[in-house]
Design an enzyme around this catalytic site. Sequence first.
Site, PDB file in Angstrom:
ATOM      1  N   CYS A  53      59.287  12.851  33.085  1.00 43.00           N
ATOM      2  CA  CYS A  53      59.007  12.595  31.674  1.00 43.00           C
ATOM      3  C   CYS A  53      60.263  12.894  30.867  1.00 43.00           C
ATOM      4  O   CYS A  53      60.943  13.898  31.078  1.00 43.00           O
ATOM      5  CB  CYS A  53      57.807  13.421  31.212  1.00 43.00           C
ATOM      6  SG  CYS A  53      58.165  14.721  30.055  1.00 43.00           S
ATOM      7  N   GLU A  54      60.594  11.962  29.978  1.00 40.64           N
ATOM      8  CA  GLU A  54      61.860  12.092  29.255  1.00 40.64           C
ATOM      9  C   GLU A  54      61.798  13.140  28.145  1.00 40.64           C
ATOM     10  O   GLU A  54      62.819  13.498  27.587  1.00 40.64           O
ATOM     11  CB  GLU A  54      62.292  10.744  28.684  1.00 40.64           C
ATOM     12  CG  GLU A  54      61.424  10.213  27.560  1.00 40.64           C
ATOM     13  CD  GLU A  54      61.889   8.832  27.099  1.00 40.64           C
ATOM     14  OE1 GLU A  54      62.644   8.179  27.831  1.00 40.64           O
ATOM     15  OE2 GLU A  54      61.479   8.428  26.006  1.00 40.64           O
ATOM     16  N   HIS A  55      60.621  13.635  27.826  1.00 38.89           N
ATOM     17  CA  HIS A  55      60.516  14.634  26.761  1.00 38.89           C
ATOM     18  C   HIS A  55      60.771  16.040  27.278  1.00 38.89           C
ATOM     19  O   HIS A  55      61.245  16.889  26.541  1.00 38.89           O
ATOM     20  CB  HIS A  55      59.134  14.560  26.100  1.00 38.89           C
ATOM     21  CG  HIS A  55      58.869  13.218  25.490  1.00 38.89           C
ATOM     22  ND1 HIS A  55      57.647  12.586  25.590  1.00 38.89           N
ATOM     23  CD2 HIS A  55      59.685  12.400  24.800  1.00 38.89           C
ATOM     24  CE1 HIS A  55      57.727  11.414  24.976  1.00 38.89           C
ATOM     25  NE2 HIS A  55      58.947  11.270  24.486  1.00 38.89           N
ATOM     26  N   HIS A  56      60.405  16.293  28.537  1.00 39.32           N
ATOM     27  CA  HIS A  56      60.521  17.649  29.083  1.00 39.32           C
ATOM     28  C   HIS A  56      61.328  17.716  30.378  1.00 39.32           C
ATOM     29  O   HIS A  56      61.557  18.796  30.910  1.00 39.32           O
ATOM     30  CB  HIS A  56      59.134  18.231  29.345  1.00 39.32           C
ATOM     31  CG  HIS A  56      58.251  18.238  28.126  1.00 39.32           C
ATOM     32  ND1 HIS A  56      57.367  17.218  27.838  1.00 39.32           N
ATOM     33  CD2 HIS A  56      58.152  19.128  27.115  1.00 39.32           C
ATOM     34  CE1 HIS A  56      56.753  17.482  26.703  1.00 39.32           C
ATOM     35  NE2 HIS A  56      57.204  18.627  26.234  1.00 39.32           N
ATOM     36  N   GLN A  98      55.341   7.087  30.539  1.00 36.82           N
ATOM     37  CA  GLN A  98      54.477   6.243  31.372  1.00 36.82           C
ATOM     38  C   GLN A  98      54.242   4.866  30.745  1.00 36.82           C
ATOM     39  O   GLN A  98      54.160   3.854  31.443  1.00 36.82           O
ATOM     40  CB  GLN A  98      53.158   6.978  31.618  1.00 36.82           C
ATOM     41  CG  GLN A  98      52.260   6.263  32.628  1.00 36.82           C
ATOM     42  CD  GLN A  98      50.977   7.031  32.893  1.00 36.82           C
ATOM     43  OE1 GLN A  98      50.956   8.257  32.835  1.00 36.82           O
ATOM     44  NE2 GLN A  98      49.898   6.322  33.172  1.00 36.82           N
ATOM     45  N   HIS A 137      50.717  14.536  34.586  1.00 36.98           N
ATOM     46  CA  HIS A 137      51.979  14.956  33.979  1.00 36.98           C
ATOM     47  C   HIS A 137      52.137  16.475  34.043  1.00 36.98           C
ATOM     48  O   HIS A 137      51.316  17.202  33.483  1.00 36.98           O
ATOM     49  CB  HIS A 137      52.033  14.486  32.519  1.00 36.98           C
ATOM     50  CG  HIS A 137      52.139  12.997  32.386  1.00 36.98           C
ATOM     51  ND1 HIS A 137      53.267  12.372  31.904  1.00 36.98           N
ATOM     52  CD2 HIS A 137      51.258  12.011  32.704  1.00 36.98           C
ATOM     53  CE1 HIS A 137      53.068  11.057  31.916  1.00 36.98           C
ATOM     54  NE2 HIS A 137      51.868  10.810  32.394  1.00 36.98           N
ATOM     55  N   CYS A 181      54.141  18.263  32.534  1.00 38.31           N
ATOM     56  CA  CYS A 181      54.344  18.876  31.212  1.00 38.31           C
ATOM     57  C   CYS A 181      53.019  19.181  30.531  1.00 38.31           C
ATOM     58  O   CYS A 181      52.950  20.034  29.642  1.00 38.31           O
ATOM     59  CB  CYS A 181      55.247  18.010  30.333  1.00 38.31           C
ATOM     60  SG  CYS A 181      54.625  16.372  29.992  1.00 38.31           S
TER      61      CYS A 181
HETATM   62 ZN   LIG Z   1      56.524  15.639  28.946  1.00 41.46          ZN
END
Ligand SMILES: [Zn+2]
Length: 195
Positions: free
Chosen positions: A87-90, A128, A156, A158
Amino acid sequence: MPYKTFEEYNMQVTDDVKDRYKNIIEDLGENTQRDGLLKTPERAAKAMQFLTQGYHQDPVEILKSAMFKESYNEMVIVKDIELYSLCEHHILPFFGKAHIAYIPNGHIVGLSKLPRIVDVFARRLQVQERLTEQILDCINDTLKPQGVAVVIEASHMCMMMRGVQKQNSVTTTSGFRGQFEKIETRNEFLKLIGK
Ligand SMILES: [Zn+2]
């Protein structure tokens, strides 16, 4: 043909990322000089290169390398394709399964190529939703089928390990083009993948 193993690590990138990982591990309060951690920055640098190798691969070329003229025009489904992404956020993993279907329009594609393009797009920093769209568009634009459908179900880390800590939630995304925009065709596909 056996898949090539990923051994072509870029030395310069490995060195740069290794040094940064060393700093990160120390910033987090660990001692990078203790035995178990001595080679960790280098291993992590290589692992991250492996997990983001999709930036250096061309999914269009992969599909084009195995397209064949064929008059078969019924639905082709490859389901339960294992998928591992970040995941590109975490920068934490998300993983699950992809299901892909298409209806040929004069050409079919070697079946093993569909899991491969899933990998190419999954081995990048992703969300996703975009992963689903990229797989869909790549098949649609390259193979030009009568229709294409992609469903992804993923868990996920995260969400599971941090934040809301929901261990059993699965996120489902889907996209449909061409014939699959028709409700009957879409339902037939969803039934065949057990949804
Ligand atoms: Zn994430």
